[in-house]
Design a protein around this motif. Structure first.
Motif, PDB file in Angstrom:
ATOM      1  N   SER A   5      -2.613  -6.225  -3.310  1.00  0.00           N
ATOM      2  CA  SER A   5      -3.331  -4.987  -3.003  1.00  0.00           C
ATOM      3  C   SER A   5      -2.593  -3.775  -3.558  1.00  0.00           C
ATOM      4  N   THR A   6      -1.262  -3.827  -3.591  1.00  0.00           N
ATOM      5  CA  THR A   6      -0.500  -2.739  -4.207  1.00  0.00           C
ATOM      6  C   THR A   6      -0.843  -2.632  -5.690  1.00  0.00           C
ATOM      7  N   GLY A   7      -0.923  -3.773  -6.362  1.00  0.00           N
ATOM      8  CA  GLY A   7      -1.320  -3.776  -7.767  1.00  0.00           C
ATOM      9  C   GLY A   7      -2.711  -3.217  -7.971  1.00  0.00           C
ATOM     10  N   ALA A   8      -3.634  -3.553  -7.038  1.00  0.00           N
ATOM     11  CA  ALA A   8      -5.003  -3.039  -7.138  1.00  0.00           C
ATOM     12  C   ALA A   8      -5.028  -1.522  -6.963  1.00  0.00           C
ATOM     13  N   VAL A   9      -4.232  -1.008  -6.025  1.00  0.00           N
ATOM     14  CA  VAL A   9      -4.172   0.438  -5.795  1.00  0.00           C
ATOM     15  C   VAL A   9      -3.621   1.155  -7.021  1.00  0.00           C
ATOM     16  N   LEU A  10      -2.629   0.566  -7.665  1.00  0.00           N
ATOM     17  CA  LEU A  10      -2.005   1.203  -8.823  1.00  0.00           C
ATOM     18  C   LEU A  10      -2.928   1.235 -10.042  1.00  0.00           C
ATOM     19  N   LEU A  11      -4.038   0.506  -9.991  1.00  0.00           N
ATOM     20  CA  LEU A  11      -5.020   0.566 -11.074  1.00  0.00           C
ATOM     21  C   LEU A  11      -5.691   1.938 -11.129  1.00  0.00           C
ATOM     22  N   GLY A  12      -5.661   2.657 -10.001  1.00  0.00           N
ATOM     23  CA  GLY A  12      -6.297   3.964  -9.952  1.00  0.00           C
ATOM     24  C   GLY A  12      -7.703   3.907  -9.408  1.00  0.00           C
ATOM     25  N   VAL A  13      -8.459   2.924  -9.849  1.00  0.00           N
ATOM     26  CA  VAL A  13      -9.810   2.671  -9.327  1.00  0.00           C
ATOM     27  C   VAL A  13      -9.909   1.191  -8.999  1.00  0.00           C
ATOM     28  N   ILE A  14     -10.246   0.882  -7.755  1.00  0.00           N
ATOM     29  CA  ILE A  14     -10.404  -0.518  -7.348  1.00  0.00           C
ATOM     30  C   ILE A  14     -11.881  -0.861  -7.493  1.00  0.00           C
ATOM     31  N   ILE A  21      -1.910   8.355  -1.674  1.00  0.00           N
ATOM     32  CA  ILE A  21      -1.768   6.990  -1.167  1.00  0.00           C
ATOM     33  C   ILE A  21      -1.073   6.115  -2.201  1.00  0.00           C
ATOM     34  N   ALA A  22      -1.464   6.254  -3.479  1.00  0.00           N
ATOM     35  CA  ALA A  22      -0.835   5.458  -4.542  1.00  0.00           C
ATOM     36  C   ALA A  22       0.628   5.824  -4.717  1.00  0.00           C
ATOM     37  N   GLY A  23       0.971   7.094  -4.469  1.00  0.00           N
ATOM     38  CA  GLY A  23       2.342   7.532  -4.699  1.00  0.00           C
ATOM     39  C   GLY A  23       3.281   7.296  -3.543  1.00  0.00           C
ATOM     40  N   PHE A  24       2.751   7.123  -2.327  1.00  0.00           N
ATOM     41  CA  PHE A  24       3.651   6.994  -1.176  1.00  0.00           C
ATOM     42  C   PHE A  24       3.230   5.924  -0.172  1.00  0.00           C
ATOM     43  N   ASP A  25       2.031   6.051   0.384  1.00  0.00           N
ATOM     44  CA  ASP A  25       1.657   5.229   1.539  1.00  0.00           C
ATOM     45  C   ASP A  25       1.552   3.741   1.228  1.00  0.00           C
ATOM     46  N   ILE A  26       1.084   3.404   0.019  1.00  0.00           N
ATOM     47  CA  ILE A  26       1.000   1.979  -0.315  1.00  0.00           C
ATOM     48  C   ILE A  26       2.383   1.358  -0.394  1.00  0.00           C
ATOM     49  N   TRP A  27       3.379   2.164  -0.791  1.00  0.00           N
ATOM     50  CA  TRP A  27       4.760   1.669  -0.856  1.00  0.00           C
ATOM     51  C   TRP A  27       5.349   1.536   0.544  1.00  0.00           C
ATOM     52  N   VAL A  28       4.936   2.421   1.453  1.00  0.00           N
ATOM     53  CA  VAL A  28       5.356   2.275   2.851  1.00  0.00           C
ATOM     54  C   VAL A  28       4.812   0.966   3.411  1.00  0.00           C
TER      55      VAL A  28
END
Length: 319
Positions: free
Chosen positions: A115-124, A272-279
């Motif tokens: 899911s982190t990889g999906a978020v980093l795509l920018g658009v899921i 969210i992509a820059g912080f919360d997904i990493w949390v």
């Protein structure tokens, strides 16, 4: 502000009621159709208890509020681990079955990474949604095959999850079908109210929709898990509490995020992509390390998790 708070509160009540009706009706129907308690516990109970999150994220995505759609999933997983599981461990230290958690830790960590990889795509989009849903189906199949092959604690837990769901005695297919439809309707309307109220609340409070999704919406849709876990530990069923959180997080990341993206592509908010997904990824890794290190979550470790959640929410309030 008052109207938005009423919408949020009313939405949460309808979501809780809808999820409960849906689970009871579906489990009762499964029993009438001869579906095994193990399979019902793995699928129907898991999907049913995630109905509030699913309905809310889909409604938010369709309404053009990606911060609430993704924030609900990411925030729910963070709250499940830090707040709900932490509080459960403070009440009663949680023991872990090494054999069963070996599989579930792989699924939990893998779903967080995916899911982190999906978020980093920018658009899921739909393709990512299909991959996430496919992974959830693969996990359910793996769990069912391994648990049905030989008696194990996890199989017993999943069977008890289905057997413990209160179903009206001697209810026929018409009544059970009505409960399912009523549950779905309540969840859909409740999600609509919650999303509408959350959007207005974000504007009135001067914060982003992502912050509201990560906090108010995420914690609200996770209330069924909180109640279930607290009741489980008070009854000294710590395996049920841990299983609820781990299973809910896997369903949230693969099932809810995947289904939402399949219905409506989601543009990921930069915060969210820059912080919360990493949390979320970090606390998932922390939980796996904690549980595998001593196969136990102590009261002190639970208190640390709750303190981390307090710090995280305080940090969100400053954004």
């Amino acid at each position: 502000m008052t109207e938005s708070l009423l919408l949020v509160a009313g939405g949460l009540v309808l979501l809780a009621l809808g999820g409960e009706l849906l689970v009871r009706g579906a489990v009762g129907m499964a029993a009438r159709l001869g579906i095994s308690p193990l399979l019902a516990g793995l699928t129907i109970v898991g999907f049913g208890t995630s109905t509030p999150e699913l309905a809310t994220s889909v409604q938010a995505a369709l309404a053009g509020s990606p911060g609430i759609a993704i924030g609900n999933v990411v925030g729910s997983n963070i709250a499940n681990i830090l707040f709900i599981l932490g509080l459960s461990a403070v009440i009663l230290p949680l023991s872990v079955n090494p054999a069963s958690f070996a599989r579930d830790s792989i699924a939990l960590g893998g779903s967080a990474l995916l899911s982190t990889g999906a978020v980093l795509l920018g658009v899921i989009g739909p393709l990512a949604g299909i991959v996430l849903i496919g992974c959830l189906v693969g996990y359910i199949w793996w769990a069912y095959k391994s648990e049905s092959a030989a008696p194990c604690p996890e199989a017993t837990r999943h069977e008890h999850e289905a057997e413990d769901v209160p179903v009206p005695p001697d209810a026929g297919p018409v009544v059970l079908g009505g409960m399912i439809l009523a549950g779905l309707a309540a969840a859909i309307f409740g999600a609509g109210w919650l999303v509408d109220g959350a959007v207005v609340l974000a504007g009135a409070a001067g914060v982003s929709e992502s912050v509201i999704g990560l906090t108010v919406v995420a914690v609200g849709t996770s209330l069924p898990e909180l109640i279930a876990c607290v009741v489980a530990v008070l009854r000294k069923h710590e395996d049920v509490a841990l299983g609820n959180v781990v299973g809910s997080n896997i369903y949230n990341l693969c099932g809810i995020l995947g289904t939402t993206a399949l219905i409506q592509p989601i543009e990921v908010p930069a915060e969210i992509a820059g912080f919360d997904i990493w949390v979320m990824l970090g606390v998932t890794a922390l939980l796996i390390v904690q549980l595998r290190s001593g196969w136990r979550l102590s009261r002190l470790e639970g208190a640390v998790l709750v303190a981390l959640y307090a710090g995280y929410t305080a940090l969100l309030a400053t954004r």
